[in-house]
Scaffold this motif. Structure first.
Motif, PDB file in Angstrom:
ATOM      1  N   GLY A  36      -3.030  -0.989   5.077  1.00 48.35           N
ATOM      2  CA  GLY A  36      -4.244  -0.998   4.268  1.00 48.35           C
ATOM      3  C   GLY A  36      -4.994   0.310   4.305  1.00 48.35           C
ATOM      4  N   GLU A  37      -4.276   1.404   4.598  1.00 45.56           N
ATOM      5  CA  GLU A  37      -4.917   2.715   4.681  1.00 45.56           C
ATOM      6  C   GLU A  37      -4.810   3.440   3.344  1.00 45.56           C
ATOM      7  OE1 GLU A  37      -3.722   5.119   7.932  1.00 45.56           O
ATOM      8  OE2 GLU A  37      -3.733   3.478   9.392  1.00 45.56           O
ATOM      9  N   GLY A  38      -5.948   3.908   2.843  1.00 44.87           N
ATOM     10  CA  GLY A  38      -5.956   4.683   1.614  1.00 44.87           C
ATOM     11  C   GLY A  38      -5.781   3.827   0.368  1.00 44.87           C
ATOM     12  N   ASP A  39      -5.448   4.511  -0.725  1.00 38.74           N
ATOM     13  CA  ASP A  39      -5.298   3.869  -2.030  1.00 38.74           C
ATOM     14  C   ASP A  39      -3.906   3.246  -2.132  1.00 38.74           C
ATOM     15  OD1 ASP A  39      -5.178   3.123  -4.654  1.00 38.74           O
ATOM     16  OD2 ASP A  39      -5.264   5.154  -5.473  1.00 38.74           O
ATOM     17  N   PRO A  40      -3.798   1.924  -2.290  1.00 36.85           N
ATOM     18  CA  PRO A  40      -2.481   1.281  -2.374  1.00 36.85           C
ATOM     19  C   PRO A  40      -1.611   1.860  -3.484  1.00 36.85           C
ATOM     20  CG  PRO A  40      -4.200  -0.366  -2.101  1.00 36.85           C
ATOM     21  CD  PRO A  40      -4.894   0.927  -2.338  1.00 36.85           C
ATOM     22  N   GLN A  41      -2.208   2.114  -4.648  1.00 34.08           N
ATOM     23  CA  GLN A  41      -1.425   2.646  -5.762  1.00 34.08           C
ATOM     24  C   GLN A  41      -0.876   4.032  -5.461  1.00 34.08           C
ATOM     25  OE1 GLN A  41      -0.213   1.210  -8.536  1.00 34.08           O
ATOM     26  NE2 GLN A  41      -1.008  -0.637  -7.565  1.00 34.08           N
ATOM     27  N   ALA A  42      -1.620   4.804  -4.689  1.00 27.76           N
ATOM     28  CA  ALA A  42      -1.137   6.134  -4.313  1.00 27.76           C
ATOM     29  C   ALA A  42       0.109   6.023  -3.436  1.00 27.76           C
ATOM     30  CB  ALA A  42      -2.228   6.912  -3.582  1.00 27.76           C
ATOM     31  N   HIS A  43       0.097   5.060  -2.523  1.00 23.45           N
ATOM     32  CA  HIS A  43       1.276   4.853  -1.666  1.00 23.45           C
ATOM     33  C   HIS A  43       2.468   4.381  -2.489  1.00 23.45           C
ATOM     34  CE1 HIS A  43      -1.047   5.627   1.864  1.00 23.45           C
ATOM     35  NE2 HIS A  43      -1.807   4.542   1.747  1.00 23.45           N
ATOM     36  N   ILE A  44       2.226   3.474  -3.416  1.00 24.98           N
ATOM     37  CA  ILE A  44       3.309   2.945  -4.251  1.00 24.98           C
ATOM     38  C   ILE A  44       3.897   4.051  -5.132  1.00 24.98           C
ATOM     39  CG2 ILE A  44       3.805   1.390  -6.176  1.00 24.98           C
ATOM     40  CD1 ILE A  44       1.761  -0.572  -4.856  1.00 24.98           C
ATOM     41  N   GLN A  45       3.022   4.883  -5.696  1.00 25.91           N
ATOM     42  CA  GLN A  45       3.501   5.988  -6.519  1.00 25.91           C
ATOM     43  C   GLN A  45       4.288   6.998  -5.687  1.00 25.91           C
ATOM     44  OE1 GLN A  45      -0.012   7.505  -8.470  1.00 25.91           O
ATOM     45  NE2 GLN A  45      -0.302   5.626  -9.670  1.00 25.91           N
ATOM     46  N   ALA A  46       3.840   7.217  -4.440  1.00 23.55           N
ATOM     47  CA  ALA A  46       4.561   8.139  -3.544  1.00 23.55           C
ATOM     48  C   ALA A  46       5.947   7.602  -3.229  1.00 23.55           C
ATOM     49  CB  ALA A  46       3.763   8.362  -2.267  1.00 23.55           C
ATOM     50  N   ILE A  47       6.045   6.297  -3.012  1.00 31.17           N
ATOM     51  CA  ILE A  47       7.349   5.671  -2.753  1.00 31.17           C
ATOM     52  C   ILE A  47       8.260   5.846  -3.964  1.00 31.17           C
ATOM     53  CG2 ILE A  47       8.523   3.455  -2.436  1.00 31.17           C
ATOM     54  CD1 ILE A  47       6.060   2.630  -0.693  1.00 31.17           C
ATOM     55  N   ASP A  48       7.725   5.597  -5.154  1.00 28.71           N
ATOM     56  CA  ASP A  48       8.507   5.764  -6.383  1.00 28.71           C
ATOM     57  C   ASP A  48       9.013   7.197  -6.513  1.00 28.71           C
ATOM     58  OD1 ASP A  48       8.134   3.127  -7.081  1.00 28.71           O
ATOM     59  OD2 ASP A  48       6.474   3.532  -8.461  1.00 28.71           O
ATOM     60  N   SER A  49       8.148   8.158  -6.189  1.00 31.81           N
ATOM     61  CA  SER A  49       8.520   9.563  -6.286  1.00 31.81           C
ATOM     62  C   SER A  49       9.638   9.908  -5.311  1.00 31.81           C
ATOM     63  CB  SER A  49       7.289  10.444  -6.004  1.00 31.81           C
ATOM     64  OG  SER A  49       7.641  11.806  -5.972  1.00 31.81           O
ATOM     65  N   ARG A  50       9.541   9.389  -4.091  1.00 30.77           N
ATOM     66  CA  ARG A  50      10.589   9.640  -3.091  1.00 30.77           C
ATOM     67  C   ARG A  50      11.908   8.995  -3.507  1.00 30.77           C
ATOM     68  NH1 ARG A  50       8.904  13.946  -0.162  1.00 30.77           N
ATOM     69  NH2 ARG A  50       6.687  13.696   0.344  1.00 30.77           N
ATOM     70  N   GLU A  51      11.836   7.817  -4.141  1.00 32.60           N
ATOM     71  CA  GLU A  51      13.064   7.153  -4.594  1.00 32.60           C
ATOM     72  C   GLU A  51      13.755   7.990  -5.667  1.00 32.60           C
ATOM     73  OE1 GLU A  51      15.848   4.917  -6.853  1.00 32.60           O
ATOM     74  OE2 GLU A  51      13.926   5.634  -7.629  1.00 32.60           O
ATOM     75  N   VAL A  52      12.980   8.563  -6.571  1.00 32.64           N
ATOM     76  CA  VAL A  52      13.555   9.400  -7.625  1.00 32.64           C
ATOM     77  C   VAL A  52      14.235  10.622  -7.015  1.00 32.64           C
ATOM     78  CG1 VAL A  52      12.999  10.894  -9.589  1.00 32.64           C
ATOM     79  CG2 VAL A  52      11.971   8.623  -9.425  1.00 32.64           C
ATOM     80  N   ARG A  53      13.568  11.247  -6.046  1.00 31.18           N
ATOM     81  CA  ARG A  53      14.165  12.421  -5.398  1.00 31.18           C
ATOM     82  C   ARG A  53      15.443  12.041  -4.651  1.00 31.18           C
ATOM     83  NH1 ARG A  53       8.927  15.504  -2.661  1.00 31.18           N
ATOM     84  NH2 ARG A  53       7.526  15.266  -4.451  1.00 31.18           N
ATOM     85  N   ALA A  54      15.393  10.926  -3.940  1.00 28.95           N
ATOM     86  CA  ALA A  54      16.567  10.480  -3.183  1.00 28.95           C
ATOM     87  C   ALA A  54      17.727  10.175  -4.124  1.00 28.95           C
ATOM     88  CB  ALA A  54      16.209   9.248  -2.351  1.00 28.95           C
ATOM     89  N   ASP A  55      17.421   9.555  -5.246  1.00 28.30           N
ATOM     90  CA  ASP A  55      18.469   9.234  -6.215  1.00 28.30           C
ATOM     91  C   ASP A  55      19.105  10.507  -6.762  1.00 28.30           C
ATOM     92  OD1 ASP A  55      19.855   7.101  -7.642  1.00 28.30           O
ATOM     93  OD2 ASP A  55      18.916   7.899  -9.439  1.00 28.30           O
ATOM     94  N   GLY A  56      18.290  11.533  -6.972  1.00 31.22           N
ATOM     95  CA  GLY A  56      18.822  12.813  -7.434  1.00 31.22           C
ATOM     96  C   GLY A  56      19.750  13.436  -6.402  1.00 31.22           C
ATOM     97  N   ILE A  57      19.380  13.324  -5.122  1.00 37.43           N
ATOM     98  CA  ILE A  57      20.230  13.863  -4.050  1.00 37.43           C
ATOM     99  C   ILE A  57      21.534  13.079  -3.971  1.00 37.43           C
ATOM    100  CG2 ILE A  57      20.410  14.232  -1.553  1.00 37.43           C
ATOM    101  CD1 ILE A  57      17.294  14.581  -1.601  1.00 37.43           C
ATOM    102  N   ASN A  58      21.441  11.771  -4.139  1.00 39.13           N
ATOM    103  CA  ASN A  58      22.643  10.930  -4.157  1.00 39.13           C
ATOM    104  C   ASN A  58      23.604  11.397  -5.243  1.00 39.13           C
ATOM    105  OD1 ASN A  58      24.406   8.701  -3.786  1.00 39.13           O
ATOM    106  ND2 ASN A  58      23.315   7.545  -5.345  1.00 39.13           N
TER     107      ASN A  58
END
Length: 208
Positions: A36-58
């Motif tokens: 519950g730290e910070g803005d929940p949507q910011a965390h969710i967007q950060a996760i989405d961004s990391r998934e996109v980067r990881a998929d590119g590396i894959n």
């Protein structure tokens, strides 16, 4: 002479490490979301961004696999390893999507504990992957794989307790259904980590 002119190994280990870094970043964002730290949507967007980067590396690993003549270990193992690593990040994103879909905005102590266990598991995956370029580290790799498997078992036990608590204490059937689903997807992350540990164990046993 021909063999010397063909592409060798490439940047496989560098890419494995880069992918693992995205995985840990995503796991940290998930733990912060559950705390519950910070803005929940910011965390969710950060996760989405990391998934996109990881998929590119894959995708980069798979492309490199096709153009590299000599690989550091078996081609199928490389493919299975990076795919299993990508499954971890996908599972983390699945949790973020689930809490958005079900409009979950508060998390139980069980959920927070599971998120922290998944983060610990991902950190160990990152560590074991970082050792793959040196088989002298085989004992450390095997020990870390056992730690990953232990954490997976711990998370599974917490999930069963969490779902049991839900059925005993929660009277809203829809809430039980939604939170049960979130718990199960959380536990899936450590299942995916365990899959990576199995691939690493196989690589080590075939290489030493």
């Amino acid at each position: 002479m021909f063999g010397r002119l063909m592409p060798r190994e490439g940047r496989f280990f560098e890419l494995f490490n880069a992918h693992a870094e995205q995985m840990v970043f995503a796991a940290k964002e998930l733990a912060l979301l559950m705390e519950g730290e910070g803005d929940p949507q910011a965390h969710i967007q950060a996760i989405d961004s990391r998934e996109v980067r990881a998929d590119g590396i894959n995708q980069e690993v798979l492309a490199l696999l096709h153009r590299t003549f000599i690989t550091p270990f078996d081609r199928d193992e490389i493919h299975q390893l990076i795919s299993a690593m990508d499954d971890i990040v996908d599972a983390i994103q699945d949790v973020a999507e689930s809490v958005t879909l079900y409009n979950v905005d508060t998390y139980s102590a069980d959920a927070r504990q599971m998120a922290n266990l998944t983060l610990s598991c991902c950190e160990r995956v990152k560590h074991v992957v970082s050792l793959l370029d040196d088989m002298k580290s085989a004992p450390d790799m095997m020990r870390t794989c056992r730690e990953i498997e232990q954490l997976e078992g711990d998370c599974d036990r917490v999930m069963r307790t969490a779902i049991s608590n839900l059925f005993r204490k929660e009277t809203d059937a829809m809430k039980v259904m939604r939170l049960s689903s979130v718990y199960q997807v959380l536990e899936k992350i450590t299942d995916c980590c365990k899959d990576v540990s199995k691939h690493v164990e196989s690589i080590v046993l075939e290489s030493v």
